[in-house]
Design a protein around this motif. Sequence first.
Motif, PDB file in Angstrom:
ATOM      1  N   SER A 155      16.262  -3.076  10.167  1.00 12.17           N
ATOM      2  CA  SER A 155      15.518  -4.067   9.389  1.00 12.17           C
ATOM      3  C   SER A 155      15.597  -3.714   7.906  1.00 12.17           C
ATOM      4  CB  SER A 155      14.064  -4.101   9.850  1.00 12.17           C
ATOM      5  OG  SER A 155      13.333  -3.041   9.276  1.00 12.17           O
ATOM      6  N   ARG A 161      14.254   2.886   3.842  1.00 14.81           N
ATOM      7  CA  ARG A 161      13.778   4.233   4.169  1.00 14.81           C
ATOM      8  C   ARG A 161      14.919   5.166   4.547  1.00 14.81           C
ATOM      9  NH1 ARG A 161       9.210   2.871   8.243  1.00 14.81           N
ATOM     10  NH2 ARG A 161      10.307   0.893   8.402  1.00 14.81           N
ATOM     11  N   ASP A 185       5.997  -2.728   4.351  1.00 16.14           N
ATOM     12  CA  ASP A 185       4.615  -3.181   4.401  1.00 16.14           C
ATOM     13  C   ASP A 185       3.735  -2.171   3.676  1.00 16.14           C
ATOM     14  OD1 ASP A 185       3.209  -1.368   6.717  1.00 16.14           O
ATOM     15  OD2 ASP A 185       5.322  -1.741   7.123  1.00 16.14           O
ATOM     16  N   VAL A 186       2.557  -2.638   3.272  1.00 20.56           N
ATOM     17  CA  VAL A 186       1.747  -1.845   2.350  1.00 20.56           C
ATOM     18  C   VAL A 186       1.373  -0.476   2.908  1.00 20.56           C
ATOM     19  CG1 VAL A 186      -0.422  -1.793   1.087  1.00 20.56           C
ATOM     20  CG2 VAL A 186       0.904  -3.881   1.183  1.00 20.56           C
ATOM     21  N   THR A 187       1.069  -0.395   4.203  1.00 20.31           N
ATOM     22  CA  THR A 187       0.637   0.914   4.723  1.00 20.31           C
ATOM     23  C   THR A 187       1.800   1.910   4.692  1.00 20.31           C
ATOM     24  OG1 THR A 187       0.910  -0.039   6.914  1.00 20.31           O
ATOM     25  CG2 THR A 187      -1.320   0.259   6.164  1.00 20.31           C
TER      26      THR A 187
ATOM     27  N   ILE B  18      12.997  -6.033  21.703  1.00 24.06           N
ATOM     28  CA  ILE B  18      12.490  -6.111  20.331  1.00 24.06           C
ATOM     29  C   ILE B  18      11.345  -7.112  20.246  1.00 24.06           C
ATOM     30  CG2 ILE B  18      13.106  -6.733  17.963  1.00 24.06           C
ATOM     31  CD1 ILE B  18      14.295  -4.052  18.902  1.00 24.06           C
ATOM     32  N   GLY B  36       3.412  -8.014   8.618  1.00 26.05           N
ATOM     33  CA  GLY B  36       3.284  -6.933   9.578  1.00 26.05           C
ATOM     34  C   GLY B  36       4.226  -5.799   9.291  1.00 26.05           C
ATOM     35  N   GLU B  37       4.183  -4.871  10.230  1.00 24.00           N
ATOM     36  CA  GLU B  37       4.883  -3.618  10.069  1.00 24.00           C
ATOM     37  C   GLU B  37       6.386  -3.812   9.833  1.00 24.00           C
ATOM     38  OE1 GLU B  37       3.689   0.347  12.239  1.00 24.00           O
ATOM     39  OE2 GLU B  37       4.770  -0.996  13.557  1.00 24.00           O
ATOM     40  N   SER B  38       6.938  -2.984   8.981  1.00 24.07           N
ATOM     41  CA  SER B  38       8.390  -2.987   8.789  1.00 24.07           C
ATOM     42  C   SER B  38       9.055  -2.615  10.111  1.00 24.07           C
ATOM     43  CB  SER B  38       8.747  -1.972   7.700  1.00 24.07           C
ATOM     44  OG  SER B  38      10.121  -1.730   7.698  1.00 24.07           O
ATOM     45  N   GLY B  39      10.006  -3.446  10.545  1.00 25.81           N
ATOM     46  CA  GLY B  39      10.671  -3.198  11.821  1.00 25.81           C
ATOM     47  C   GLY B  39       9.986  -3.842  13.005  1.00 25.81           C
ATOM     48  N   GLU B 162      11.041 -13.019   3.064  1.00 26.15           N
ATOM     49  CA  GLU B 162      10.744 -12.323   1.805  1.00 26.15           C
ATOM     50  C   GLU B 162      11.489 -12.955   0.639  1.00 26.15           C
ATOM     51  OE1 GLU B 162       9.664  -8.628   1.764  1.00 26.15           O
ATOM     52  OE2 GLU B 162       9.811  -8.182   3.890  1.00 26.15           O
ATOM     53  N   HIS B 195       5.529  -9.237   2.525  1.00 29.46           N
ATOM     54  CA  HIS B 195       4.675  -8.057   2.591  1.00 29.46           C
ATOM     55  C   HIS B 195       3.528  -8.162   1.612  1.00 29.46           C
ATOM     56  CE1 HIS B 195       6.893  -5.846   5.439  1.00 29.46           C
ATOM     57  NE2 HIS B 195       8.001  -5.852   4.736  1.00 29.46           N
ATOM     58  N   GLN B 211       3.023  -6.468  15.017  1.00 26.55           N
ATOM     59  CA  GLN B 211       3.233  -5.033  15.172  1.00 26.55           C
ATOM     60  C   GLN B 211       4.088  -4.824  16.423  1.00 26.55           C
ATOM     61  OE1 GLN B 211      -0.162  -2.698  16.354  1.00 26.55           O
ATOM     62  NE2 GLN B 211       0.519  -0.947  15.157  1.00 26.55           N
ATOM     63  N   SER B 212       5.118  -4.008  16.315  1.00 26.54           N
ATOM     64  CA  SER B 212       6.018  -3.714  17.445  1.00 26.54           C
ATOM     65  C   SER B 212       6.384  -4.939  18.280  1.00 26.54           C
ATOM     66  CB  SER B 212       5.412  -2.696  18.400  1.00 26.54           C
ATOM     67  OG  SER B 212       4.767  -1.706  17.728  1.00 26.54           O
ATOM     68  N   TYR B 233      -4.954  -3.152  14.004  1.00 26.67           N
ATOM     69  CA  TYR B 233      -3.826  -3.064  13.080  1.00 26.67           C
ATOM     70  C   TYR B 233      -3.928  -4.101  11.964  1.00 26.67           C
ATOM     71  CZ  TYR B 233       0.639  -3.217  10.819  1.00 26.67           C
ATOM     72  OH  TYR B 233       1.592  -3.230   9.843  1.00 26.67           O
ATOM     73  N   GLU B 236      -6.328  -2.920   9.489  1.00 24.98           N
ATOM     74  CA  GLU B 236      -5.777  -1.817   8.688  1.00 24.98           C
ATOM     75  C   GLU B 236      -4.844  -2.370   7.599  1.00 24.98           C
ATOM     76  OE1 GLU B 236      -3.514   1.041  10.989  1.00 24.98           O
ATOM     77  OE2 GLU B 236      -2.626   1.857   9.157  1.00 24.98           O
ATOM     78  N   LEU B 237      -3.992  -3.324   8.015  1.00 27.09           N
ATOM     79  CA  LEU B 237      -3.014  -3.867   7.077  1.00 27.09           C
ATOM     80  C   LEU B 237      -3.698  -4.628   5.938  1.00 27.09           C
ATOM     81  CD1 LEU B 237       0.115  -4.221   6.693  1.00 27.09           C
ATOM     82  CD2 LEU B 237      -0.221  -6.508   7.615  1.00 27.09           C
ATOM     83  N   ALA B 240      -5.539  -2.196   3.718  1.00 26.63           N
ATOM     84  CA  ALA B 240      -4.641  -1.464   2.821  1.00 26.63           C
ATOM     85  C   ALA B 240      -4.167  -2.357   1.679  1.00 26.63           C
ATOM     86  CB  ALA B 240      -3.444  -0.929   3.610  1.00 26.63           C
TER      87      ALA B 240
END
Lengths: 283, 248
Positions: A155, A161, A185-187, B18, B36-39, B162, B195, B211-212, B233, B236-237, B240
């Motif tokens: 991704s 990274r 993402d921010v975290t 995925i 959400g989470e990268s990936g 994005e 993001h 997430q995932s 989650y 948290e996001l 943050a």
Amino acid sequence: MTEERPMLDVKNLSVRYRGTDTPAVRDVSFTLGRERLGIVGESGSGKSTVGRALLKLLPTAELTADRMRFEEVDLLTAPERKMLELRGQRMSMILQDPKFSLNPIQRCGLQIAEAYRTHVRCSKGEARAKAIEMLSAVQIRDPERVFDLYPHEVSGGMGQRIMIAMMLLADPGLVIADEPTSALDVTVRLKVLRILDGLVREKGIGLIMISHDLSLVRSFCDRVLIMYAGRVVETLAARDLDNARHPYTQGLLAAQPRIGGSRDELPVLERKDSWLEPAEERP
Amino acid sequence: MKPVSVEHMSIRFGAVTILPDVSFDVAAGECFGLVGESGSGKSTILRCASMLLSIWTGDVTIGGRSVREMPLNERCRTLQMVFQDPYGSLHPRHSIRTVLSEPLKIQGLDDRERRMREALGDVGLPASFLDRYPHQLSGGQRQRVAIARALILEPEVLLLDEPTSALDVSVQAEILNLLVRLREERGFTYIMVSHDLAVIDHMCDRFAVMQSGEIVEVLPREAIKGNEATHPYARELIGASLEYESVV
Ligand SMILES: Nc1ncnc2c1ncn2[C@@H]1O[C@H](COP(=O)(O)OP(=O)(O)OP(=O)(O)O)[C@@H](O)[C@H]1O
Ligand SMILES: Nc1ncnc2c1ncn2[C@@H]1O[C@H](COP(=O)(O)OP(=O)(O)OP(=O)(O)O)[C@@H](O)[C@H]1O
Ligand SMILES: [Mg+2]
Ligand SMILES: [Mg+2]
């Protein structure tokens, strides 16, 4: 802070790409110590060009400067052989399009492991273990799986990274990071920034951070250069970003949407030709 | 105006799943966010919906019609995507003129020169850029070409991965204003990955947190400011992001 000779010293750097009339970078001067220097500015204003100029990675451009020195090396006169050595070992650039600076036909993990083996003599197994350790250090879930992926299979944020992991293993003294966290993402971003921060504080590296993210630059950098149309129009302490005086910088701050803000049309810049005049010197 | 519906989208690469089972609905003329989470699979959802990947199961319908049934031509006019990696999405040896004129030719649209100039103007680039090649542009300029290419066919649904993360905030403001205007004038429907929750708050009506490979919560934009998420989650996001904006 100790008074020492800056790590990097650039005076009146100009770059013109062949086939264009106007220089992409004009008379840019700055120094860098063991600190975090942000470069912000409009798309196309020459930020990445400055980064590439420092590494002399500009095959199709004319580069001139009164001075461009890194530690004891005069970059202006350094031969390509010297630059190759510097680029691998002592100066590292995290490019803006990470996935396209990786070799498309080699697994990502192997590229990290091989980069490590050019610096440290070790077995393939050790290099692999080290690469996986680094992938998890940059918060990649499932580093064993990602080790075996090709660049087009990761991704956007994983690509960034992977580049950071590679840089960490090379252990350079100067890092030029071109939008290194824009796809995170921010975290995860905060965790990766903490790693970079650690390098500056613990290893005393110099960090140039090219970023569009004003919040990031404000809190994460020590000083900021603001670029507009190839020039540095303002230099500020990062914490004073909100008190910027240049109308371009003020325009940038106003254009940023905010959580809970109004949904009216966002203010856009009225660009003025007078902004192209050389920056006033301010200590 | 057309609604979009994603139904039980699922995809695996080799042994790894995925996206196990993703469903959501986007109303006609809505701007729907994916964060959400990268990936976590955000880009994968858009690549499946635009049929760039075809090995997935489940369905995506636009105005009730499945994207799988649309011939390529119809699909291009209905749906366009702006990719996260502008470098990879532009052919290195095609000039910007070729990039922009190709879709116009395929669709048999005339007045190409005017349309190309307008499309570049909309994203803040001069017409002289038509004769440049991707490597002669900055990162943000490439991204703007990619946006211009997606807009030039005036599709009803835009998938935006994005779209502004490579742009400085002043150009971002111009692009976001353009997207808002197009939605008002022509009723475009957007699915937008970002993001930046401030961008989501500015643009979207609702957004999904991933997430995932799973959507853990769908929230209205109003939930961002006071962090009204319930899934850990998502909380948290958003937490943050709020911290990032104030402290950072
Ligand atoms: N190889 C090239 N040939 C001709 N012009 C180029 C070339 N590379 C870059 N340019 C031009 O030089 C200018 C500066 O580009 P640069 O990539 O340094 O911008 P930037 O500040 O990094 O922008 P961004 O934020 O969009 O990445 C741009 O106007 C760009 O179009
Ligand atoms: N062709 C592929 N082969 C194997 N794995 C893949 C492939 N394409 C994507 N993946 C995996 O799918 C997962 C989701 O990727 P995706 O690009 O959708 O994430 P994302 O949410 O867009 O992340 P980011 O915010 O970093 O862009 C990742 O773990 C990625 O490695
Ligand atoms: Mg750049
Ligand atoms: Mg993505």
